[in-house]
Write an enzyme that holds these catalytic residues in place. Structure first.
Site, PDB file in Angstrom:
ATOM      1  N   ALA A 196       0.834  -1.214   0.000  1.00  0.00           N
ATOM      2  CA  ALA A 196       0.000   0.000   0.000  1.00  0.00           C
ATOM      3  C   ALA A 196       0.873   1.270   0.000  1.00  0.00           C
ATOM      4  CB  ALA A 196      -0.896  -0.014   1.243  1.00  0.00           C
ATOM      5  N   PRO A 197       0.427   2.319  -0.668  1.00  0.00           N
ATOM      6  CA  PRO A 197      -0.839   2.455  -1.399  1.00  0.00           C
ATOM      7  C   PRO A 197      -0.862   1.796  -2.789  1.00  0.00           C
ATOM      8  CG  PRO A 197       0.402   4.505  -1.517  1.00  0.00           C
ATOM      9  CD  PRO A 197       1.184   3.586  -0.628  1.00  0.00           C
ATOM     10  N   GLY A 198       0.300   1.310  -3.300  1.00  0.00           N
ATOM     11  CA  GLY A 198       0.198   0.513  -4.515  1.00  0.00           C
ATOM     12  C   GLY A 198       1.051   0.930  -5.699  1.00  0.00           C
ATOM     13  N   GLY A 199       2.061   1.764  -5.481  1.00  0.00           N
ATOM     14  CA  GLY A 199       2.928   2.176  -6.597  1.00  0.00           C
ATOM     15  C   GLY A 199       3.612   0.976  -7.257  1.00  0.00           C
ATOM     16  N   LYS A 240      15.726  -0.301   4.713  1.00  0.00           N
ATOM     17  CA  LYS A 240      15.634   1.100   5.150  1.00  0.00           C
ATOM     18  C   LYS A 240      16.425   1.311   6.442  1.00  0.00           C
ATOM     19  CE  LYS A 240      11.075   0.962   3.087  1.00  0.00           C
ATOM     20  NZ  LYS A 240      11.174   1.744   1.877  1.00  0.00           N
TER      21      LYS A 240
END
Ligand SMILES: C[S@@+](CC[C@H](N)C(=O)[O-])C[C@H]1O[C@@H](n2cnc3c(N)ncnc32)[C@H](O)[C@@H]1O
Length: 360
Positions: A225-228, A309
């Site tokens: 999410a959000p879905g890129g 990250k």
């Protein structure tokens, strides 16, 4: 010297990484996004086969020399003199990249481009046979391998340039030690459709991998999410299993090739091997690295793109866990890079050699 190009702000991470690799020579930042290892490489760039392929460098300038000149003409002549023998003696095509450091003042980019044009004009006038072997770096369909010669001109200031002439060398981990794109920045087309701009780093990773999901292939997208990323895979005709604690954007939710699983990325397991693992979950580096290990070692995916990250500028040493995993699994391509679209994160990119699996 050997110079490396990185994201502005990542110079100290790159300096540490090169220093930790134990190479002889002094390593220091030369300019924003430019780190140099002094004492490495002969001037013709011939000796760069022990290149460590640093995570924080997207491009290398083997055998770089610094040249100076007060005028365009003087600089172009000095650069011509530096590249004349290797370019004229090279039997194959050559490319010329005009670059600046990562935070150029206004005009430095056009200065670099102007000098590059002048150098090409000198080659055209004096070394016509060699000039005809010049290939545009925009021609991404042209082969880029050890038969090509890459000339890189990097403007440090208006009067001071680094010049490197070297052929790309294949790496044991796949790909080449030199990137085919100027400065190592793979071109990513703007796409307004995906619900987040995160798609850019995935597209960039596909350039490095020289592979992307194909129609009918199955991708698991963890932390979707959000879905890129999901949108990027769907637009190529792949089937996507998106896993997140939150749903993907409504614009994607009804896509016929999408199956959404609301749940925990770290406990999700496919029922059969999939073509691609995509993972952009925000978590501790060790959790992402453990995920890479379990999916690769368990044979759960053929290819993967996983971001790792970091909080702050510490903790990059955790990436030392990756080479032993790659050595065990031995994929055709396994590289880790801080991509141009990565913030304080790096991207693990793996492509195995096996035939595609169509099951999930
Ligand atoms: C940086 S966003 C991903 C962006 C996405 N790649 C895109 O292109 O739009 C990170 C996502 O990870 C999800 N996430 C974090 N921890 C998770 C977990 N343990 N299980 C599943 N999803 C998780 C968050 O809900 C968030 O949607």
């Amino acid at each position: 010297m050997r110079a490396f190009l990185c994201t502005a702000g990542s110079e100290s991470a790159l300096v540490d990484e090169i220093a930790r690799a134990g190479r002889p020579g002094k390593v220091a930042q030369l300019a924003p996004g430019v780190v140099a290892l002094d004492g490495a490489d002969s001037a013709d760039g011939a000796k760069h086969d022990d290149d460590p392929d640093p995570v924080f460098a997207r491009q290398t300038l083997p055998g770089a020399i610094a040249v100076e000149g007060a005028s365009v003409r003087a600089l172009a002549e000095t650069i011509f003199a530096a590249i004349d023998d290797p370019v004229d003696g090279w039997p194959g095509p050559f490319l010329l990249h005009a670059l600046t450091h990562a935070e150029p003042p206004p005009g430095l980019g056009s200065r670099a481009a102007l000098i590059a044009r002048e150098v090409l004009a000198l080659l055209d006038g004096r070394r016509r046979r060699a000039f005809r072997r010049h290939r545009s770096s925009d021609d991404l369909a042209a082969p880029f391998d050890d038969r090509c010669l890459l000339v890189q001109l990097l403007a440090l200031t208006r009067e001071r340039f680094l010049v490197s002439v070297a052929a790309p060398r294949p790496l044991p981990t796949g790909g080449f030690d030199l990137a085919r794109w100027p400065g190592g920045d793979a071109p990513v087309a703007t796409d307004r459709a995906p619900p987040s701009r995160a798609y850019q780093k995935l597209e960039e990773a596909f350039c490095w991998l020289e592979a992307a999901p194909r129609a009918g292939e199955v991708c698991v997208d963890l932390g979707a999410a959000p879905g890129g990323w999901t949108a990027t895979a769907l637009k190529r005709g792949a089937r996507v299993v998106a896993v997140d604690r939150a749903p993907v954007a409504l614009s994607l939710a009804r896509h016929p090739h999408l199956s959404m699983t609301i749940g925990n990325a770290f406990t999700y397991a496919p029922t059969a091997p999939v073509d691609w693992l995509l993972c952009d979950v925000v978590c501790e580096p060790q959790r992402s690295l453990a995920l890479v290990d379990s999916w690769l070692s368990g044979g759960l995916c053929r290819n993967l793109v996983v971001t790792v990250k970091f909080k702050g500028r510490d903790g990059y040493g955790a990436l030392d866990a990756l080479p032993p995993i790659f050595a065990r699994v031995r994929p055709a391509f396994a590289r880790v890079k801080q991509l141009a679209h990565n913030k304080n994160e790096v991207t693990v990119m793996v492509r195995k050699a096996e035939a595609p699996s169509k099951m999930i």
